[in-house]
Motif scaffolding. Sequence first.
Motif, PDB file in Angstrom:
ATOM      1  N   HIS A 236       0.832  -1.207   0.000  1.00  0.00           N
ATOM      2  CA  HIS A 236       0.000   0.000   0.000  1.00  0.00           C
ATOM      3  C   HIS A 236       0.860   1.246   0.000  1.00  0.00           C
ATOM      4  O   HIS A 236       0.661   2.170  -0.776  1.00  0.00           O
ATOM      5  CB  HIS A 236      -0.881   0.016   1.251  1.00  0.00           C
ATOM      6  N   ARG A 239       2.560   2.661  -3.110  1.00  0.00           N
ATOM      7  CA  ARG A 239       1.780   3.277  -4.193  1.00  0.00           C
ATOM      8  C   ARG A 239       1.935   4.794  -4.222  1.00  0.00           C
ATOM      9  O   ARG A 239       2.010   5.385  -5.288  1.00  0.00           O
ATOM     10  CB  ARG A 239       0.310   2.912  -4.027  1.00  0.00           C
ATOM     11  N   LEU A 242       5.282   5.791  -5.601  1.00  0.00           N
ATOM     12  CA  LEU A 242       5.277   5.505  -7.038  1.00  0.00           C
ATOM     13  C   LEU A 242       4.490   6.582  -7.778  1.00  0.00           C
ATOM     14  O   LEU A 242       4.872   7.004  -8.875  1.00  0.00           O
ATOM     15  CB  LEU A 242       4.654   4.133  -7.311  1.00  0.00           C
ATOM     16  N   ALA A 243       3.390   7.024  -7.163  1.00  0.00           N
ATOM     17  CA  ALA A 243       2.585   8.073  -7.792  1.00  0.00           C
ATOM     18  C   ALA A 243       3.397   9.360  -7.910  1.00  0.00           C
ATOM     19  O   ALA A 243       3.347  10.054  -8.930  1.00  0.00           O
ATOM     20  CB  ALA A 243       1.314   8.317  -6.985  1.00  0.00           C
ATOM     21  N   ARG A 246       5.930   8.890 -10.645  1.00  0.00           N
ATOM     22  CA  ARG A 246       5.307   8.898 -11.960  1.00  0.00           C
ATOM     23  C   ARG A 246       4.969  10.322 -12.388  1.00  0.00           C
ATOM     24  O   ARG A 246       5.211  10.710 -13.536  1.00  0.00           O
ATOM     25  CB  ARG A 246       4.040   8.049 -11.936  1.00  0.00           C
ATOM     26  N   ARG A 281      -0.511  -4.664  -7.112  1.00  0.00           N
ATOM     27  CA  ARG A 281      -1.927  -5.027  -7.114  1.00  0.00           C
ATOM     28  C   ARG A 281      -2.086  -6.549  -7.071  1.00  0.00           C
ATOM     29  O   ARG A 281      -2.924  -7.087  -6.335  1.00  0.00           O
ATOM     30  CB  ARG A 281      -2.604  -4.456  -8.361  1.00  0.00           C
ATOM     31  N   ARG A 295     -12.678 -10.503  -1.572  1.00  0.00           N
ATOM     32  CA  ARG A 295     -14.113 -10.256  -1.700  1.00  0.00           C
ATOM     33  C   ARG A 295     -14.435 -10.040  -3.165  1.00  0.00           C
ATOM     34  O   ARG A 295     -13.882  -9.175  -3.832  1.00  0.00           O
ATOM     35  CB  ARG A 295     -14.522  -9.044  -0.870  1.00  0.00           C
ATOM     36  N   GLN A 341     -13.904  -8.922 -13.590  1.00  0.00           N
ATOM     37  CA  GLN A 341     -12.531  -8.434 -13.733  1.00  0.00           C
ATOM     38  C   GLN A 341     -11.526  -9.507 -13.311  1.00  0.00           C
ATOM     39  O   GLN A 341     -10.555  -9.768 -14.007  1.00  0.00           O
ATOM     40  CB  GLN A 341     -12.332  -7.190 -12.867  1.00  0.00           C
ATOM     41  N   ARG A 342     -11.791 -10.111 -12.163  1.00  0.00           N
ATOM     42  CA  ARG A 342     -10.812 -11.057 -11.628  1.00  0.00           C
ATOM     43  C   ARG A 342     -10.737 -12.319 -12.476  1.00  0.00           C
ATOM     44  O   ARG A 342      -9.663 -12.840 -12.743  1.00  0.00           O
ATOM     45  CB  ARG A 342     -11.164 -11.416 -10.184  1.00  0.00           C
TER      46      ARG A 342
ATOM     47  N   ALA B  80      -4.766   4.987  -2.897  1.00  0.00           N
ATOM     48  CA  ALA B  80      -3.695   3.988  -2.891  1.00  0.00           C
ATOM     49  C   ALA B  80      -4.289   2.615  -2.627  1.00  0.00           C
ATOM     50  O   ALA B  80      -3.607   1.612  -2.670  1.00  0.00           O
ATOM     51  CB  ALA B  80      -2.668   4.327  -1.819  1.00  0.00           C
ATOM     52  N   ARG B  81      -5.593   2.589  -2.321  1.00  0.00           N
ATOM     53  CA  ARG B  81      -6.254   1.297  -2.123  1.00  0.00           C
ATOM     54  C   ARG B  81      -6.906   0.923  -3.435  1.00  0.00           C
ATOM     55  O   ARG B  81      -7.930   1.469  -3.810  1.00  0.00           O
ATOM     56  CB  ARG B  81      -7.300   1.406  -1.025  1.00  0.00           C
ATOM     57  N   GLY B  82      -6.312  -0.054  -4.094  1.00  0.00           N
ATOM     58  CA  GLY B  82      -6.726  -0.278  -5.482  1.00  0.00           C
ATOM     59  C   GLY B  82      -7.540  -1.513  -5.710  1.00  0.00           C
ATOM     60  O   GLY B  82      -7.710  -1.932  -6.849  1.00  0.00           O
ATOM     61  N   ASN B  83      -8.064  -2.175  -4.664  1.00  0.00           N
ATOM     62  CA  ASN B  83      -8.756  -3.390  -5.038  1.00  0.00           C
ATOM     63  C   ASN B  83     -10.193  -3.128  -5.451  1.00  0.00           C
ATOM     64  O   ASN B  83     -10.744  -2.039  -5.252  1.00  0.00           O
ATOM     65  CB  ASN B  83      -8.624  -4.477  -3.958  1.00  0.00           C
ATOM     66  N   VAL B  84     -10.757  -4.124  -6.105  1.00  0.00           N
ATOM     67  CA  VAL B  84     -12.065  -3.967  -6.733  1.00  0.00           C
ATOM     68  C   VAL B  84     -13.097  -3.461  -5.725  1.00  0.00           C
ATOM     69  O   VAL B  84     -13.939  -2.628  -6.052  1.00  0.00           O
ATOM     70  CB  VAL B  84     -12.533  -5.323  -7.302  1.00  0.00           C
ATOM     71  N   ASN B  85     -12.990  -3.974  -4.493  1.00  0.00           N
ATOM     72  CA  ASN B  85     -14.029  -3.648  -3.532  1.00  0.00           C
ATOM     73  C   ASN B  85     -14.001  -2.196  -3.116  1.00  0.00           C
ATOM     74  O   ASN B  85     -15.034  -1.579  -2.917  1.00  0.00           O
ATOM     75  CB  ASN B  85     -13.883  -4.542  -2.313  1.00  0.00           C
ATOM     76  N   VAL B  88     -15.597  -0.349  -5.903  1.00  0.00           N
ATOM     77  CA  VAL B  88     -17.048  -0.503  -5.893  1.00  0.00           C
ATOM     78  C   VAL B  88     -17.665   0.296  -4.750  1.00  0.00           C
ATOM     79  O   VAL B  88     -18.681   0.967  -4.914  1.00  0.00           O
ATOM     80  CB  VAL B  88     -17.420  -2.000  -5.765  1.00  0.00           C
ATOM     81  N   THR B 100      -6.630   4.642  -9.267  1.00  0.00           N
ATOM     82  CA  THR B 100      -5.698   4.080  -8.292  1.00  0.00           C
ATOM     83  C   THR B 100      -4.299   4.663  -8.487  1.00  0.00           C
ATOM     84  O   THR B 100      -3.830   4.795  -9.610  1.00  0.00           O
ATOM     85  CB  THR B 100      -5.636   2.552  -8.451  1.00  0.00           C
ATOM     86  N   LYS B 101      -3.663   5.002  -7.367  1.00  0.00           N
ATOM     87  CA  LYS B 101      -2.271   5.475  -7.448  1.00  0.00           C
ATOM     88  C   LYS B 101      -1.356   4.292  -7.698  1.00  0.00           C
ATOM     89  O   LYS B 101      -1.599   3.228  -7.140  1.00  0.00           O
ATOM     90  CB  LYS B 101      -1.875   6.141  -6.124  1.00  0.00           C
ATOM     91  N   PRO B 102      -0.298   4.389  -8.465  1.00  0.00           N
ATOM     92  CA  PRO B 102       0.083   5.596  -9.211  1.00  0.00           C
ATOM     93  C   PRO B 102      -0.698   5.696 -10.522  1.00  0.00           C
ATOM     94  O   PRO B 102      -0.929   4.679 -11.155  1.00  0.00           O
ATOM     95  CB  PRO B 102       1.570   5.361  -9.490  1.00  0.00           C
ATOM     96  N   ARG B 183      -9.908  -3.444 -16.204  1.00  0.00           N
ATOM     97  CA  ARG B 183      -9.186  -2.493 -15.359  1.00  0.00           C
ATOM     98  C   ARG B 183      -7.915  -3.113 -14.810  1.00  0.00           C
ATOM     99  O   ARG B 183      -7.558  -2.912 -13.671  1.00  0.00           O
ATOM    100  CB  ARG B 183     -10.108  -2.020 -14.235  1.00  0.00           C
ATOM    101  N   PHE B 184      -7.279  -3.949 -15.595  1.00  0.00           N
ATOM    102  CA  PHE B 184      -5.965  -4.465 -15.203  1.00  0.00           C
ATOM    103  C   PHE B 184      -5.145  -4.494 -16.482  1.00  0.00           C
ATOM    104  O   PHE B 184      -5.684  -4.314 -17.574  1.00  0.00           O
ATOM    105  CB  PHE B 184      -6.090  -5.859 -14.593  1.00  0.00           C
TER     106      PHE B 184
END
Lengths: 457, 225
Positions: A236, A239, A242-243, A246, A281, A295, A341-342, B80-85, B88, B100-102, B183-184
């Motif tokens: 986490h 990121r 990195l941002a 970038r 990710r 989830r 997506q997954r 910075a929290r990039g998961n699907v949930n 959503v 999502t960063k970056p 989105r990946f």
Amino acid sequence: MTLGIIALVMVLVWLITTWAMTHFFDEVGKAIIEDDLREYGVIYENRGAEAVTMLFDAGGHGEQDQGLRLIDSTGTPFVDRPIPIFPQTGWPEFPNKLSPGTDGIDWLRNSLGGGKVITIGRRRFEDGSEMWFARNNSGDLAAIEQVHELLFVAILIAITMAIGPTVWFASRVLRPVNSLIDGAHRLARGESLTARLETSVAIPELRIFAEVFNESLDRVQTLTEELEAANDQLAHELRTPLARIRGNVESILNSPEVTPAILENAARAVDEIVRSSAIIRDILSIRAGDSGTMRLNLELVSLNDLVRETFELYSASAEEKGLKFKLETPSEDDVGRFDRQRLQQALCNLLDNAISYTPAGGEVELLLEVTDSDTTIHVRDSGPGLAGDDDHRIWRRFMRGSIASASTPGIGLGLSLVRAVATAHHGEAGGANRAEGGADFWIRIPFESSLDGDSSR
Amino acid sequence: MNLLLIEDDAELIRQLSAELQKSGDDVTVESNGKAGLEAALRGGWDIIILDVSLPEISGFDIVTEMRAAKIDAPVLFLSARGNVNDRVKGLSLGGDDYLTKPFAIDELRARLMALGRRRGSASPPSAVIPDGWELDSLRREVTVRGQAVALQPREWSLLELFLDHDGEVLTNSFLLDQVWGIRFDPGTNVVNSTISRLRRKLDAPGGPTHFETMRGRGHAFRSHV
């Protein structure tokens, strides 16, 4: 097996004991008859028949199943003390006549069935008269019967003593040991870090071992959890820097006054940042899958469409590499609730691998199979397949198959992610070599899970 | 556009304000959740750019309060929290987009433009169709130099997106999201190969291309070349 041997030994003991006792009583019986014939003979020769009769009757021999007979030289009995059974059967006849003066004893065994035997010894005196002494073995049989009863009890005790420890050993020692081994195997396979060995073992040494083993597992688990939490945190936290990087690199790309060389370098830097964030990710996704906290964002998805769209995504890559790329979907559509997506990302990872590892001129096939109970998506290739213990390694994080070279892209997260996604869908993922060469990787998802309503588990 | 940026990372604030001001937007910055919420509730913003992890009040809470107070300015989450949930969740609480960063500044810009246009606060899509082109959206055909060219569905979607963002640089990830719905990073050259097909079908042979690929940034459509 053990029981069989024990039973066989017991039967042998029974038979040998019976034979030995019968034999022994036979000998003893004959010795008694022989002794009596000599003793009674001496008395008969010196004191006459009357003294013999008196002595015989005084000994109460008649009630002890013994009989006595004196026969004169003409063959007429003048003393007769038959065994109680003789009133029915009568004294048996000896097959031959003894010659007078023979000091030897002549024997007759008369079997009455059921193991009952009457033994008669006969001797002849100088005057031509004969003395018969009979003995019934019913007393011996009673003794043997008693020994049998005792033997039976002894065998029962012996069996209990022989089997008892085996049962005890199996239940209190072997079972815990086996559970120890199973537990250790599970741990070795990395299925679960929370599994512990049973400590309710009867053997103190084993219990101490299990406790110590569990303690070390606790420490491993704590360490692993701390490490994984730190990993998540790290991922986490990476990121944001990195941002920042970038943003700065992109300001170079957007600047009008840079040279093409600088522009190219900045573009490469951006590529690496994109790659790094994809790794972050993926790590977080796989971690979520490992810990069972992935989830899913379930939506109604047509698998036919999903597979076809994914096929289209890769057709250009496959064509560029000179591969035959085939798609096979069933005529019936399978619509279910999946994390679009997954699932697509998992499929992309499989296709990306297949296309990377299959040499030009080869073939990659994407196949959707629907049965009554589940849906399977296969990615088959004609590449080099899996070697040796690849089958286990490749599913682990950061582990790549032995044919991967430094130039093959990827850091070994792809298949871990595939498995994490399949597991989160209550399904499974696997891979194997095909008989005709190449590898077959698949994701199988059971129907009930694809249709259930909860969007988070 | 009048933008409110609620973000606590000083370096990102510096970069974003500079970049966004360069493209002519007014940027107001708040660096903690409480001040950010107050500013958001004052209203008058075209778009609010909102970090999720903020001191005092989280971005998710800010958007919830805003929507409760009937502030309907579009919200773009930066997280910075990039998961699907998380994505959503952000969208279901009333956010309009999620990055999502970056992220690429070009992608942020393209998404801001799209949000702004939806609200009518940015200039309407130029939708300048190159000279000599005629579009038939029903048949997914482009008539170029008098000749009808049929496009595949994805090619058509891509072209439409490009026409809406004339002259803007669109990143690979933005195109993958908008045209392919993924989105990946699938690690394929599908974007490049689709753009190549558009070039083959639509550009004048030997002439300059309408579809420019910019190394490290993305792709830009230019109606006039």
